[in-house]
Design a protein around this motif. Structure first.
Motif, PDB file in Angstrom:
ATOM      1  N   SER A  66      -4.946  -8.060  -0.642  1.00 28.61           N
ATOM      2  CA  SER A  66      -4.932  -7.423   0.674  1.00 28.61           C
ATOM      3  C   SER A  66      -3.970  -6.251   0.669  1.00 28.61           C
ATOM      4  CB  SER A  66      -4.504  -8.422   1.755  1.00 28.61           C
ATOM      5  OG  SER A  66      -3.144  -8.784   1.586  1.00 28.61           O
ATOM      6  N   PHE A  67      -4.037  -5.474   1.736  1.00 29.25           N
ATOM      7  CA  PHE A  67      -2.999  -4.488   1.983  1.00 29.25           C
ATOM      8  C   PHE A  67      -1.765  -5.217   2.498  1.00 29.25           C
ATOM      9  CE2 PHE A  67      -6.890  -1.926   2.973  1.00 29.25           C
ATOM     10  CZ  PHE A  67      -6.785  -1.039   1.912  1.00 29.25           C
ATOM     11  N   PRO A  68      -0.563  -4.706   2.249  1.00 33.41           N
ATOM     12  CA  PRO A  68       0.618  -5.282   2.895  1.00 33.41           C
ATOM     13  C   PRO A  68       0.452  -5.196   4.410  1.00 33.41           C
ATOM     14  CG  PRO A  68       1.252  -3.719   1.181  1.00 33.41           C
ATOM     15  CD  PRO A  68      -0.223  -3.559   1.384  1.00 33.41           C
TER      16      PRO A  68
ATOM     17  N   LEU B 146      -3.980   3.030  -4.812  1.00 35.73           N
ATOM     18  CA  LEU B 146      -3.655   2.284  -3.604  1.00 35.73           C
ATOM     19  C   LEU B 146      -2.769   1.094  -3.951  1.00 35.73           C
ATOM     20  CD1 LEU B 146      -7.034   2.093  -1.605  1.00 35.73           C
ATOM     21  CD2 LEU B 146      -4.913   3.183  -0.848  1.00 35.73           C
ATOM     22  N   LEU B 147      -1.849   0.756  -3.045  1.00 40.71           N
ATOM     23  CA  LEU B 147      -0.978  -0.395  -3.217  1.00 40.71           C
ATOM     24  C   LEU B 147      -1.631  -1.624  -2.588  1.00 40.71           C
ATOM     25  CD1 LEU B 147       1.826  -1.566  -4.040  1.00 40.71           C
ATOM     26  CD2 LEU B 147       2.571  -1.042  -1.700  1.00 40.71           C
ATOM     27  N   LEU B 148      -1.769  -2.690  -3.386  1.00 39.11           N
ATOM     28  CA  LEU B 148      -2.321  -3.949  -2.897  1.00 39.11           C
ATOM     29  C   LEU B 148      -1.406  -5.098  -3.289  1.00 39.11           C
ATOM     30  CD1 LEU B 148      -6.125  -3.611  -3.817  1.00 39.11           C
ATOM     31  CD2 LEU B 148      -5.062  -3.245  -1.583  1.00 39.11           C
TER      32      LEU B 148
ATOM     33  N   THR C  18      -0.972  -1.911  -8.101  1.00 34.78           N
ATOM     34  CA  THR C  18      -1.652  -0.703  -7.643  1.00 34.78           C
ATOM     35  C   THR C  18      -3.007  -0.611  -8.334  1.00 34.78           C
ATOM     36  OG1 THR C  18      -0.563   0.616  -9.357  1.00 34.78           O
ATOM     37  CG2 THR C  18       0.475   0.576  -7.178  1.00 34.78           C
ATOM     38  N   VAL C  19      -3.961   0.008  -7.637  1.00 37.30           N
ATOM     39  CA  VAL C  19      -5.318   0.178  -8.165  1.00 37.30           C
ATOM     40  C   VAL C  19      -5.682   1.657  -8.115  1.00 37.30           C
ATOM     41  CG1 VAL C  19      -7.750  -0.415  -7.915  1.00 37.30           C
ATOM     42  CG2 VAL C  19      -6.002  -2.088  -7.306  1.00 37.30           C
ATOM     43  N   PRO C  20      -6.017   2.263  -9.257  1.00 37.63           N
ATOM     44  CA  PRO C  20      -6.462   3.653  -9.238  1.00 37.63           C
ATOM     45  C   PRO C  20      -7.729   3.805  -8.396  1.00 37.63           C
ATOM     46  CG  PRO C  20      -5.916   2.980 -11.483  1.00 37.63           C
ATOM     47  CD  PRO C  20      -5.921   1.738 -10.637  1.00 37.63           C
ATOM     48  N   VAL C  21      -7.780   4.862  -7.591  1.00 40.60           N
ATOM     49  CA  VAL C  21      -8.991   5.134  -6.812  1.00 40.60           C
ATOM     50  C   VAL C  21     -10.185   5.316  -7.747  1.00 40.60           C
ATOM     51  CG1 VAL C  21     -10.091   6.821  -5.272  1.00 40.60           C
ATOM     52  CG2 VAL C  21      -7.727   6.092  -4.844  1.00 40.60           C
ATOM     53  N   ALA C  22      -9.936   5.828  -8.951  1.00 48.14           N
ATOM     54  CA  ALA C  22     -11.021   6.009  -9.930  1.00 48.14           C
ATOM     55  C   ALA C  22     -11.687   4.682 -10.273  1.00 48.14           C
ATOM     56  CB  ALA C  22     -10.477   6.666 -11.189  1.00 48.14           C
ATOM     57  N   ASP C  23     -10.901   3.595 -10.290  1.00 49.51           N
ATOM     58  CA  ASP C  23     -11.485   2.280 -10.551  1.00 49.51           C
ATOM     59  C   ASP C  23     -12.262   1.771  -9.347  1.00 49.51           C
ATOM     60  OD1 ASP C  23     -10.462   2.274 -13.088  1.00 49.51           O
ATOM     61  OD2 ASP C  23      -8.849   0.839 -12.685  1.00 49.51           O
ATOM     62  N   LEU C  24     -11.766   2.058  -8.156  1.00 52.82           N
ATOM     63  CA  LEU C  24     -12.447   1.616  -6.937  1.00 52.82           C
ATOM     64  C   LEU C  24     -13.781   2.328  -6.749  1.00 52.82           C
ATOM     65  CD1 LEU C  24      -9.318   1.559  -4.613  1.00 52.82           C
ATOM     66  CD2 LEU C  24     -10.589  -0.451  -5.391  1.00 52.82           C
ATOM     67  N   THR C  25     -13.880   3.562  -7.210  1.00 50.72           N
ATOM     68  CA  THR C  25     -15.129   4.315  -7.062  1.00 50.72           C
ATOM     69  C   THR C  25     -16.072   4.112  -8.242  1.00 50.72           C
ATOM     70  OG1 THR C  25     -14.128   6.285  -8.057  1.00 50.72           O
ATOM     71  CG2 THR C  25     -14.042   6.109  -5.653  1.00 50.72           C
TER      72      THR C  25
ATOM     73  N   LEU D   9      -0.667  -1.630   5.965  1.00 51.03           N
ATOM     74  CA  LEU D   9      -0.300  -0.331   5.414  1.00 51.03           C
ATOM     75  C   LEU D   9      -1.265   0.019   4.282  1.00 51.03           C
ATOM     76  CD1 LEU D   9       1.648   2.094   5.278  1.00 51.03           C
ATOM     77  CD2 LEU D   9       2.989   0.785   3.604  1.00 51.03           C
ATOM     78  N   ILE D  10      -2.034   1.086   4.479  1.00 52.10           N
ATOM     79  CA  ILE D  10      -2.909   1.618   3.440  1.00 52.10           C
ATOM     80  C   ILE D  10      -2.135   2.746   2.777  1.00 52.10           C
ATOM     81  CG2 ILE D  10      -5.152   2.647   2.915  1.00 52.10           C
ATOM     82  CD1 ILE D  10      -6.235   1.408   5.468  1.00 52.10           C
ATOM     83  N   LEU D  11      -1.496   2.418   1.657  1.00 53.41           N
ATOM     84  CA  LEU D  11      -0.553   3.347   1.043  1.00 53.41           C
ATOM     85  C   LEU D  11      -1.158   4.006  -0.196  1.00 53.41           C
ATOM     86  CD1 LEU D  11       2.294   4.565   1.068  1.00 53.41           C
ATOM     87  CD2 LEU D  11       3.051   2.613  -0.322  1.00 53.41           C
ATOM     88  N   PHE D  12      -1.315   5.322  -0.128  1.00 52.83           N
ATOM     89  CA  PHE D  12      -1.810   6.109  -1.252  1.00 52.83           C
ATOM     90  C   PHE D  12      -0.637   6.653  -2.055  1.00 52.83           C
ATOM     91  CE2 PHE D  12      -5.428   6.308   1.607  1.00 52.83           C
ATOM     92  CZ  PHE D  12      -6.529   6.264   0.753  1.00 52.83           C
TER      93      PHE D  12
END
Length: 229
Positions: free
Chosen positions: A82-84, A65-67, A163-170, A53-56
């Motif tokens: 990982s993703f759930p 994103l939920l990890l 959870t990880v902010p998309v801003a951190d991933l980018t 599950l790729i949960l936004f």
């Protein structure tokens, strides 16, 4: 607890999604399997059917994103963020139909305590393959329409949920390339005191790229992995 597999009307819907998810929806609709990974399911149909599950969601710092981090005692992918997700159970249904949708929600509920009723599934990516574990994985995408508390349900399976902010991933400062002793190289993210790599990082990397969210980053910045990885 209500099992996600008991939700008989599980469906895909793009109605009412936040505007910022539009690039992700377009990417899901147009991406080809080989644009996501060079590892595709065996043509002979072997491999264990599974789903993630790729949960936004939307947090204090915007999209996230939920990890989860897998327990270090597990036989497969121990200690990895990982993703759930996990293997399909017979009650999940047809692997070529709604089975992966139910499995993704059920596993997320079992691993993180997520309430599936607050999740709107809106897309499915092509099936991919993880050779080391022989999993045929269907990535299922969801919008966390009604957030509920999540956390470790079984410490034997999950070390933590975050959870990880998309801003951190980018953020280019959080990106790197992992180098395995076997020579395999892949994208990685250094976020929330974790190194996200392997299959999960590959999916995140491709989603950021095809959604147009990717920022230039230093691909020469390397993080070595050991043989136990």
């Amino acid at each position: 607890m209500t099992r996600a597999s008991d939700i008989r009307d599980v469906t895909l819907s793009k109605e009412g999604l936040p505007d910022w998810l539009d690039p992700v929806v377009r990417a899901v609709e147009t991406v080809e399997p080989l644009q996501l990974s060079r590892f595709l399911p065996p043509r002979d149909g072997t491999g264990r059917q599974s789903a993630v599950l790729i949960l936004f969601g939307e947090g204090a710092r915007g999209p996230e994103l939920l990890l989860m981090e897998r327990a270090s005692s597990l036989r497969s992918h121990a200690g990895q963020p990982s993703f759930p997700g996990g293997a399909l159970d017979p009650e999940d249904g047809d692997p070529e139909g709604k089975g992966p949708l139910r499995a993704a929600l059920r596993e997320a509920e079992e691993e993180t305590g997520l309430d599936p009723s607050g999740v709107q599934l809106f897309g499915v990516l092509p099936k991919l393959y993880i050779p080391v574990s022989r999993f045929v994985v269907t990535p299922v995408l969801g919008w966390w329409r009604e957030p509920t508390p999540v956390g470790v349900v079984d410490p034997n399976e999950t070390a933590r949920v975050f959870t990880v902010p998309v801003a951190d991933l980018t953020d280019p400062a959080h990106r790197a390339t992992t180098v395995h002793p076997s020579g395999h190289r892949g994208p990685a993210f250094l976020v929330e005191s974790a190194l996200v790599w392997g299959f999960t990082a590959g999916l995140i990397d491709r989603l950021l790229h095809y959604a147009g969210w990717e920022r230039p980053w230093d691909r020469d910045k390397q993080v070595p992995l050991d043989w136990r990885s």
